[in-house]
Design an enzyme around this catalytic site. Structure first.
Site, PDB file in Angstrom:
ATOM      1  N   LYS A  66      28.243 -28.121 -13.391  1.00 45.28           N
ATOM      2  CA  LYS A  66      28.938 -29.282 -13.309  1.00 45.28           C
ATOM      3  C   LYS A  66      30.238 -29.327 -13.510  1.00 45.28           C
ATOM      4  O   LYS A  66      30.950 -30.144 -12.865  1.00 45.28           O
ATOM      5  CB  LYS A  66      27.995 -30.250 -13.821  1.00 45.28           C
ATOM      6  CG  LYS A  66      26.415 -30.487 -13.330  1.00 45.28           C
ATOM      7  CD  LYS A  66      25.663 -31.204 -14.404  1.00 45.28           C
ATOM      8  CE  LYS A  66      24.180 -31.243 -13.787  1.00 45.28           C
ATOM      9  NZ  LYS A  66      23.183 -31.889 -14.290  1.00 45.28           N
TER      10      LYS A  66
ATOM     11  N   GLN B 253      22.280 -34.146 -20.469  1.00 46.13           N
ATOM     12  CA  GLN B 253      21.546 -33.001 -19.815  1.00 46.13           C
ATOM     13  C   GLN B 253      20.223 -33.104 -20.571  1.00 46.13           C
ATOM     14  O   GLN B 253      19.978 -32.931 -21.717  1.00 46.13           O
ATOM     15  CB  GLN B 253      22.299 -31.888 -19.686  1.00 46.13           C
ATOM     16  CG  GLN B 253      21.594 -30.596 -19.203  1.00 46.13           C
ATOM     17  CD  GLN B 253      21.726 -30.768 -17.585  1.00 46.13           C
ATOM     18  OE1 GLN B 253      22.613 -31.580 -17.110  1.00 46.13           O
ATOM     19  NE2 GLN B 253      20.908 -30.301 -16.880  1.00 46.13           N
TER      20      GLN B 253
ATOM     21  N   ASP C  13      23.598 -40.610 -13.458  1.00 48.16           N
ATOM     22  CA  ASP C  13      22.377 -39.594 -13.359  1.00 48.16           C
ATOM     23  C   ASP C  13      21.394 -40.850 -12.578  1.00 48.16           C
ATOM     24  O   ASP C  13      20.187 -40.336 -12.070  1.00 48.16           O
ATOM     25  CB  ASP C  13      21.792 -39.229 -14.521  1.00 48.16           C
ATOM     26  CG  ASP C  13      21.817 -37.627 -14.699  1.00 48.16           C
ATOM     27  OD1 ASP C  13      22.154 -36.901 -13.608  1.00 48.16           O
ATOM     28  OD2 ASP C  13      21.988 -37.208 -15.852  1.00 48.16           O
TER      29      ASP C  13
HETATM   30  N1  L34 Z   1      20.385 -35.453 -17.037  1.00 50.97           N
HETATM   31  N2  L34 Z   1      19.318 -33.507 -16.621  1.00 50.97           N
HETATM   32  C1  L34 Z   1      20.031 -34.694 -16.248  1.00 50.97           C
HETATM   33  N3  L34 Z   1      20.658 -34.555 -14.937  1.00 50.97           N
HETATM   34  C2  L34 Z   1      20.281 -33.628 -14.007  1.00 50.97           C
HETATM   35  O1  L34 Z   1      20.512 -34.017 -12.792  1.00 50.97           O
HETATM   36  C3  L34 Z   1      19.351 -32.710 -14.498  1.00 50.97           C
HETATM   37  N4  L34 Z   1      19.027 -31.721 -13.374  1.00 50.97           N
HETATM   38  C4  L34 Z   1      17.596 -31.097 -13.819  1.00 50.97           C
HETATM   39  C5  L34 Z   1      17.614 -30.538 -15.053  1.00 50.97           C
HETATM   40  N5  L34 Z   1      18.138 -31.828 -16.126  1.00 50.97           N
HETATM   41  C6  L34 Z   1      19.105 -32.507 -15.766  1.00 50.97           C
HETATM   42  C7  L34 Z   1      20.067 -30.847 -13.250  1.00 50.97           C
HETATM   43  O2  L34 Z   1      21.126 -31.039 -13.386  1.00 50.97           O
HETATM   44  C8  L34 Z   1      18.081 -29.639 -12.868  1.00 50.97           C
HETATM   45  N6  L34 Z   1      19.490 -29.508 -12.602  1.00 50.97           N
HETATM   46  C9  L34 Z   1      19.957 -28.667 -11.998  1.00 50.97           C
HETATM   47  C10 L34 Z   1      21.485 -28.283 -11.795  1.00 50.97           C
HETATM   48  C11 L34 Z   1      22.024 -27.581 -11.213  1.00 50.97           C
HETATM   49  C12 L34 Z   1      21.317 -26.502 -10.530  1.00 50.97           C
HETATM   50  C13 L34 Z   1      20.044 -26.587 -10.739  1.00 50.97           C
HETATM   51  C14 L34 Z   1      19.266 -27.378 -11.544  1.00 50.97           C
HETATM   52  C15 L34 Z   1      22.056 -25.347 -10.106  1.00 50.97           C
HETATM   53  O3  L34 Z   1      23.208 -25.072  -9.959  1.00 50.97           O
HETATM   54  N7  L34 Z   1      21.355 -24.287  -9.491  1.00 50.97           N
HETATM   55  C16 L34 Z   1      21.986 -23.142  -8.814  1.00 50.97           C
HETATM   56  C17 L34 Z   1      21.677 -21.824  -9.477  1.00 50.97           C
HETATM   57  C18 L34 Z   1      22.069 -22.160 -10.910  1.00 50.97           C
HETATM   58  C19 L34 Z   1      21.579 -20.791 -11.939  1.00 50.97           C
HETATM   59  O4  L34 Z   1      21.912 -19.660 -11.482  1.00 50.97           O
HETATM   60  O5  L34 Z   1      20.930 -21.020 -12.915  1.00 50.97           O
HETATM   61  C20 L34 Z   1      21.265 -23.062  -7.474  1.00 50.97           C
HETATM   62  O6  L34 Z   1      21.871 -22.364  -6.577  1.00 50.97           O
HETATM   63  O7  L34 Z   1      20.070 -23.597  -7.106  1.00 50.97           O
END
Ligand code: L34
Length: 292
Positions: free
Chosen positions: A53, A97, A120
């Site tokens: 982020k 988060q 959010d």
């Molecule tokens: N407050 N908490 C709050 N807001 C959110 O919107 C979230 N979420 C979920 C968990 N807790 C939260 C996220 O940010 C899930 N989540 C989230 C954000 C980013 C990614 C996955 C979940 C992400 O960047 N995923 C990448 C891979 C990341 C890695 O390598 O670990 C992807 O390509 O899916």
């Protein structure tokens, strides 16, 4: 036949470019959008998501400030931190988060946040507005899924959309977005969960299937109608020693088994995850505009 891949990385990059243009305009009038991110403790997955982020903030020109209180901070100190951020005129958006340590009541923290800074879309005021079709901050993951569907070339109008999972972060806001009147909604929505009877009979009716269960490889080929659009919200870390980091990411959908049947499918990683991040940028730029 094999499903078309809906590429969340490409679509998220497109959205970040759009936000960057908006941020440039805001900077011309002397406003730099600012996101305050709060990361409690050091859960590795949360750290990685928050890092993604902040990287996106850098790319689009949003200022980001990271607060990293220790995992044992009291609920009261956390509420005080949120209040400070509420009152800081330089902060436009607040991201806490999740998940939080068990001794902190998540709802209490969310409710202490100013709804105008709740990028959010988790505050009851924003969720309530969403339910009755008023303009509000939409939760980033559900809002990102809508963008994936439309920018991927699909529509929701009149479609039967089956959501598996009833969380406050995904399932519930998602159903409320999709049932609204409007060109990017107008769907018939079914929400399934752990107490649903004969789940496969319902998921097989889906024109669009949204899997947000939180269990690796939960959706199998038998649960999918041929040609359906399958959105995989799951992001599960599975132990695996082949990559150096010692884990690999898998979704809630058995991708290998479902891809030959579905009409379109989102990958994990590179599907919904990057969209969640991109929509946080959209919401933060919007919060800065609303504060003008
Ligand atoms: N407050 N908490 C709050 N807001 C959110 O919107 C979230 N979420 C979920 C968990 N807790 C939260 C996220 O940010 C899930 N989540 C989230 C954000 C980013 C990614 C996955 C979940 C992400 O960047 N995923 C990448 C891979 C990341 C890695 O390598 O670990 C992807 O390509 O899916």
């Amino acid at each position: 036949m094999s499903a078309k891949l809906i590429d969340g990385k490409v679509i998220a990059a497109e959205i970040r470019q759009e936000v960057k243009a908006q941020v440039t305009e805001l900077k011309k009038i002397g406003v730099t959008p600012c996101l305050a991110a709060v990361l409690v403790g050091d859960d590795p997955a949360s750290r990685s998501y928050v890092a993604n982020k902040r990287k996106a903030c850098d790319e689009v020109g949003i200022q980001s400030v990271l607060h990293r209180p220790p995992a044992d901070l009291s609920e009261q100190s956390m509420v005080e931190l949120i209040r400070e951020l509420n009152h800081d005129p330089n902060v436009h958006g607040i991201l806490v988060q999740l998940p939080l340590p068990r001794h902190i009541d998540e709802l209490k923290i969310i409710e202490s946040m100013s709804p105008q800074k709740d990028v959010d879309g988790f505050h009851p005021i924003n969720l309530g507005k969403l339910v009755i079709g008023l303009d509000s901050f939409k939760s980033c993951t559900p809002a990102g899924i809508v963008e994936l569907i439309f920018r991927g070339g699909y529509t929701t109008e009149g479609k039967h959309i089956v959501i598996v999972g009833r969380s406050n972060i995904v399932g519930k806001p998602m159903m409320n977005i999709l049932v609204q009147k409007g060109r990017q909604a107008n769907a018939t929505v079914t929400v399934c969960h752990s107490r649903t009877q004969d789940l496969p009979a319902l998921t097989r009716q889906a024109d669009i299937l949204i899997a947000a269960i939180g269990q690796p490889l939960f959706v199998t080929a038998e649960m999918v109608k041929p040609g359906a659009v399958v959105i995989d919200v799951g992001i599960n870390r599975i132990e695996d020693n082949t990559p150096a980091k010692g884990y690999k990411l898998v979704g809630d959908v058995d991708f290998e088994a479902v891809q030959p049947i579905a009409g379109a499918i989102t990958p994990v990683p590179g599907g919904v995850g990057p969209m969640t991040v991109a929509m946080l940028m959209v919401n933060t730029a919007r919060a800065a505009k609303m504060a003008l």
